[in-house]
Write an enzyme that holds these catalytic residues in place. Structure first.
Site, short mmCIF file in Angstrom:
data_model
loop_
_atom_site.label_atom_id
_atom_site.label_comp_id
_atom_site.label_asym_id
_atom_site.label_seq_id
_atom_site.Cartn_x
_atom_site.Cartn_y
_atom_site.Cartn_z
CE LYS A 11 -4.37 -1.67 1.75
NZ LYS A 11 -5.43 -1.54 2.75
CE LYS A 38 -13.58 -3.94 0.61
NZ LYS A 38 -13.04 -3.71 1.95
CE LYS A 57 -6.24 -8.73 -2.08
NZ LYS A 57 -5.99 -8.17 -0.74
P1 TYM Z 1 -10.95 -6.08 3.74
O1 TYM Z 1 -11.96 -5.00 3.91
O2 TYM Z 1 -9.86 -5.87 2.74
O3 TYM Z 1 -11.66 -7.42 3.32
C1 TYM Z 1 -12.72 -7.96 4.07
C2 TYM Z 1 -12.66 -9.47 4.08
O4 TYM Z 1 -12.71 -9.97 2.73
C3 TYM Z 1 -11.60 -10.86 2.52
N1 TYM Z 1 -11.16 -10.71 1.11
C4 TYM Z 1 -11.06 -11.72 0.24
N2 TYM Z 1 -11.30 -13.04 0.37
C5 TYM Z 1 -11.10 -13.81 -0.73
N3 TYM Z 1 -10.69 -13.31 -1.94
C6 TYM Z 1 -10.44 -11.99 -2.10
N4 TYM Z 1 -10.04 -11.51 -3.28
C7 TYM Z 1 -10.62 -11.13 -0.97
N5 TYM Z 1 -10.47 -9.79 -0.79
C8 TYM Z 1 -10.80 -9.55 0.50
C9 TYM Z 1 -10.53 -10.38 3.47
O5 TYM Z 1 -9.60 -11.41 3.74
C10 TYM Z 1 -11.35 -10.01 4.68
O6 TYM Z 1 -11.65 -11.15 5.48
N6 TYM Z 1 -7.76 -5.78 7.57
C11 TYM Z 1 -9.07 -6.26 7.18
C12 TYM Z 1 -10.21 -5.71 8.02
C13 TYM Z 1 -10.04 -5.88 9.48
C14 TYM Z 1 -10.19 -7.07 10.22
C15 TYM Z 1 -9.98 -6.72 11.58
C16 TYM Z 1 -10.48 -8.38 9.86
C17 TYM Z 1 -9.75 -4.89 10.38
N7 TYM Z 1 -9.72 -5.40 11.64
C18 TYM Z 1 -10.04 -7.67 12.59
C19 TYM Z 1 -10.53 -9.33 10.89
C20 TYM Z 1 -10.33 -8.98 12.22
C21 TYM Z 1 -9.32 -5.87 5.75
O7 TYM Z 1 -8.73 -4.98 5.22
O8 TYM Z 1 -10.33 -6.51 5.15
#
Ligand code: TYM
Length: 353
Positions: free
Chosen positions: A132, A218, A215
């Site tokens: 990032k 978003k 991957k």
């Molecule tokens: P975020 O918002 O990027 O994504 C949310 C969830 O979606 C999953 N994900 C995917 N799974 C499969 N294939 C993909 N291409 C894909 N893109 C995203 C992510 O693994 C996630 O589970 N850091 C985290 C948010 C967060 C969090 C937490 C999660 C903040 N605090 C505490 C768990 C526990 C994030 O950016 O997710």
């Protein structure tokens, strides 16, 4: 504090906490827009299954979202949209706690406390920061660097035992376990449980429709790289029709998907949506060309995602309902968080006169 020794030689937690430690889930999604099929298959869909067996806390992590610049109106809109996605996908706001992170002060408080015992060396290993921050590392914000500490705080604030996420979050969860261990060792207590990652289902890493080696995300500038949860049927069909493939037909043997990332991704998505393994999809479609397969895949994607997208749209048009869910969720989350923050302050020796 109960001073009896726990199994691991650390002082045990107070008896009243035991039942609380049994099985509690915490997970979250950033409200940064473009919720997609990867978020659904890799995370949200699994949460729906887990809610009957665990006490569940699902967060909209708005403090994580602002580690990169966000437009204020869009941030509010996306926060409601993610809430609507949770509910539309089948998460029950009565049974589970659904709230946005910034409404519970404990997240920021614990993040600071944990940051004080996180070595820089651990943060320097985080690949997401490197991705990032890109080439302009010196200009990256402190928040982006400390992102994984806030994530550890999210989980540990509730003493969550399990964290269901997609594969991309694995490194952050390992860090959360390390931070929990560092706290327990520093104060010679078994206070925080070491949270278990739950990387579940057939689609733990859904790839871009334009490039099977990156991957689905978003932030990809091309909307054709992903299926958004709010895409209508025509858009889903168009994106799948345009998805990159190779000239070979679907193989009968799943092993032959090796080295064909785009084909493997579409087969994987089909399998996840139909609850079939990749091998079963290959058996069913082996020898067929992608034109037929893509037609079936878009029908399937529309039949699974269409009703969820429509329900999301309906819910976001009722912001009062969504805000009530978040308000109630914040009250419930705060009850747990304030209790734990007080305990952590006591453990550390922060005086509460
Ligand atoms: P975020 O918002 O990027 O994504 C949310 C969830 O979606 C999953 N994900 C995917 N799974 C499969 N294939 C993909 N291409 C894909 N893109 C995203 C992510 O693994 C996630 O589970 N850091 C985290 C948010 C967060 C969090 C937490 C999660 C903040 N605090 C505490 C768990 C526990 C994030 O950016 O997710």
């Amino acid at each position: 504090m109960d001073k009896a020794l726990g199994d691991d030689g650390h002082r045990a937690v107070p008896p009243g906490e035991r039942s609380e430690l049994m099985k509690r889930i915490f997970s979250g999604v950033q409200p940064t827009g473009n919720l997609h099929l990867g978020n659904y298959l890799g995370a949200i869909r699994n949460w729906v299954q887990l809610q009957s067996d665990y006490e569940c806390i699902f967060c909209i992590v708005d403090l994580h979202a602002i580690t990169l610049p966000q437009d204020p109106d869009e941030l509010r809109r996306h926060t409601r949209e993610v809430t609507a996605a949770y509910v539309a996908a089948g998460i029950d706001p009565e049974r589970c706690i659904i709230f946005n992170q910034s409404t519970v002060a404990g997240h920021s408080q614990l993040s600071w406390l944990l940051g004080c015992l996180t070595p820089l060396g651990w943060l320097n290993r985080m690949t997401q920061f490197k991705e990032k921050a890109g080439k302009h590392r010196e200009n990256a914000g402190l928040g982006l660097y400390a992102y994984p500490v806030l994530m550890a705080a999210d989980i540990l604030l509730y003493k969550a035992t399990h964290v269901p996420v997609g594969e991309d979050q694995k490194q952050h969860l390992e860090l959360a376990r390390d931070i929990a261990g560092a706290f327990n060792r520093r104060y010679d207590l078994a206070y925080f449980p070491l949270p278990e990652p739950q990387i579940l289902g057939a689609a733990t890493r859904v790839m871009s429709l334009r490039d099977g080696t990156s991957k689905m995300s978003k932030s990809d500038p091309s909307d054709y790289s992903r299926i958004n949860m709010t895409d209508d049927a025509d858009t889903v069909a168009l994106k799948i029709r345009r998805a990159k493939t190779d000239p070979e037909p679907i193989p009968e043997d799943v092993e032959a998907l090796e080295g064909r990332p785009e084909a493997a991704n579409l087969v994987g998505i089909y399998g996840a949506l139909a609850n079939l393994s990749r091998a079963e999809v290959c058996r069913q479609y082996g020898g067929k060309g992608f034109a037929d397969f893509k037609k079936d895949l878009s029908d399937l994607a529309v039949s699974v995602m269409g009703p969820i997208g429509a329900e999301m749209q309906r819910l976001v048009s009722e912001p009062g309902y969504v805000d009530d869910i978040l308000r109630r969720g914040a009250e419930r989350a705060n009850e747990i968080a304030e209790r734990h923050i007080k305990e952590v302050h006591d453990i550390i020796g922060l005086l509460r006169p």
